[in-house]
Write a protein that holds these residues in place. Structure first.
Motif, PDB file in Angstrom:
ATOM      1  N   LYS A   1       0.881  -1.172   0.000  1.00 30.84           N
ATOM      2  CA  LYS A   1       0.000   0.000   0.000  1.00 30.84           C
ATOM      3  C   LYS A   1       0.913   1.214   0.000  1.00 30.84           C
ATOM      4  O   LYS A   1       1.614   1.477   0.982  1.00 30.84           O
ATOM      5  CB  LYS A   1      -0.900  -0.002   1.228  1.00 30.84           C
ATOM      6  CG  LYS A   1      -2.002  -1.009   1.126  1.00 30.84           C
ATOM      7  CD  LYS A   1      -3.060  -0.774   2.174  1.00 30.84           C
ATOM      8  CE  LYS A   1      -4.139  -1.812   1.957  1.00 30.84           C
ATOM      9  NZ  LYS A   1      -5.442  -1.346   2.298  1.00 30.84           N
ATOM     10  N   LEU A   2       0.908   1.943  -1.112  1.00 30.07           N
ATOM     11  CA  LEU A   2       1.798   3.084  -1.285  1.00 30.07           C
ATOM     12  C   LEU A   2       1.003   4.328  -1.646  1.00 30.07           C
ATOM     13  O   LEU A   2      -0.136   4.243  -2.096  1.00 30.07           O
ATOM     14  CB  LEU A   2       2.797   2.802  -2.421  1.00 30.07           C
ATOM     15  CG  LEU A   2       3.674   1.561  -2.321  1.00 30.07           C
ATOM     16  CD1 LEU A   2       4.490   1.397  -3.591  1.00 30.07           C
ATOM     17  CD2 LEU A   2       4.582   1.641  -1.106  1.00 30.07           C
ATOM     18  N   THR A   3       1.644   5.464  -1.495  1.00 33.40           N
ATOM     19  CA  THR A   3       1.089   6.707  -2.030  1.00 33.40           C
ATOM     20  C   THR A   3       1.578   6.836  -3.473  1.00 33.40           C
ATOM     21  O   THR A   3       2.512   6.136  -3.896  1.00 33.40           O
ATOM     22  CB  THR A   3       1.566   7.929  -1.226  1.00 33.40           C
ATOM     23  OG1 THR A   3       2.988   8.053  -1.397  1.00 33.40           O
ATOM     24  CG2 THR A   3       1.211   7.796   0.258  1.00 33.40           C
ATOM     25  N   ALA A   4       0.973   7.734  -4.217  1.00 31.31           N
ATOM     26  CA  ALA A   4       1.423   7.966  -5.592  1.00 31.31           C
ATOM     27  C   ALA A   4       2.886   8.414  -5.600  1.00 31.31           C
ATOM     28  O   ALA A   4       3.675   7.984  -6.453  1.00 31.31           O
ATOM     29  CB  ALA A   4       0.538   9.005  -6.265  1.00 31.31           C
ATOM     30  N   ALA A   5       3.273   9.261  -4.635  1.00 27.19           N
ATOM     31  CA  ALA A   5       4.659   9.734  -4.563  1.00 27.19           C
ATOM     32  C   ALA A   5       5.614   8.579  -4.273  1.00 27.19           C
ATOM     33  O   ALA A   5       6.710   8.505  -4.842  1.00 27.19           O
ATOM     34  CB  ALA A   5       4.792  10.826  -3.495  1.00 27.19           C
ATOM     35  N   GLU A   6       5.203   7.673  -3.399  1.00 28.89           N
ATOM     36  CA  GLU A   6       6.060   6.524  -3.087  1.00 28.89           C
ATOM     37  C   GLU A   6       6.208   5.600  -4.295  1.00 28.89           C
ATOM     38  O   GLU A   6       7.303   5.100  -4.567  1.00 28.89           O
ATOM     39  CB  GLU A   6       5.484   5.743  -1.895  1.00 28.89           C
ATOM     40  CG  GLU A   6       5.617   6.482  -0.582  1.00 28.89           C
ATOM     41  CD  GLU A   6       4.798   5.860   0.544  1.00 28.89           C
ATOM     42  OE1 GLU A   6       5.136   6.132   1.713  1.00 28.89           O
ATOM     43  OE2 GLU A   6       3.823   5.128   0.262  1.00 28.89           O
ATOM     44  N   LEU A   7       5.126   5.385  -5.036  1.00 31.53           N
ATOM     45  CA  LEU A   7       5.205   4.558  -6.229  1.00 31.53           C
ATOM     46  C   LEU A   7       6.120   5.200  -7.268  1.00 31.53           C
ATOM     47  O   LEU A   7       6.934   4.516  -7.894  1.00 31.53           O
ATOM     48  CB  LEU A   7       3.816   4.315  -6.820  1.00 31.53           C
ATOM     49  CG  LEU A   7       3.766   3.463  -8.089  1.00 31.53           C
ATOM     50  CD1 LEU A   7       4.411   2.093  -7.889  1.00 31.53           C
ATOM     51  CD2 LEU A   7       2.325   3.324  -8.575  1.00 31.53           C
TER      52      LEU A   7
END
Length: 195
Positions: free
Chosen positions: A145-151
């Protein structure tokens, strides 16, 4: 001379040109071969040389491939090479154009189908590869489960790792270290989904 950067596709004509299934197969085959003639590529894709020549010219018209230095003394042969290290389409370049979005969707589906076919071929032929290659092959799935920034950050880090290995392999190959080298397909998808 081939650019060391990816060709960033931002126009509809180029996106449509590369979205043709046979052209994408030819582009991939040429990318692997690095330089080839229409005759050589026709054998790989099991199509007529005249048809392959036509599609190569269409790719060249859009700057995706270019003529290469002749690799033989036969002056009738036309040699081709990719004009860049690959192609990419960025959302920010297409999101405001419904035509570009639709063309990119078609391109993405063709890529997905061809990548899946390439993997199915490996699965079907797996036992024809050495134990070393079977052990080295990988297939994994992660569901974080990631944020868009982390992806986005993860994608950049993975790109850097693959680039490091690609550059190292290209340098070794250029130095004549070809023993045990095979073409390797590395497909990675990272996208959001809902259960």
């Amino acid at each position: 001379m081939t650019s060391q950067e990816n060709r960033r596709i931002t126009d509809l004509g180029t996106l449509k040109a590369v979205s043709h299934p046979l052209r994408m197969r030819l582009y991939r085959a040429l990318f692997v071969a690095r330089v080839a003639t229409a005759s050589q590529l026709a054998e790989q894709v099991d199509e007529a040389v005249s048809l392959v020549s036509y599609h190569l010219r269409k790719l060249a018209d859009h700057g995706l491939i270019e003529e290469a230095e002749p690799q033989s003394a036969d002056g009738r042969e036309r040699w081709w090479q990719p004009s860049s290290r690959g192609v990419s389409v960025h959302d920010e370049d297409i999101r405001d154009s419904p035509e570009l979005v639709a063309a990119n969707d078609a391109f993405s589906r063709i890529l997905g189908d061809q990548r899946a076919a390439l993997h199915r071929r490996f699965v079907d032929e797996r036992l024809t590869w050495s134990e070393e290659w079977r052990s080295a092959s990988l297939s994994s799935e992660w569901l974080p489960k990631l944020t868009a920034a982390e992806l986005a950050a993860l994608g950049k880090e993975l790109d850097a790792v693959v680039e490091k290995y690609d550059q190292k392999a290209r340098a070794a190959e250029a130095a004549g270290d070809t023993e045990g080298r095979e073409n390797v397909a590395l497909h990675l998808h990272g996208f959001p989904y809902r259960g």
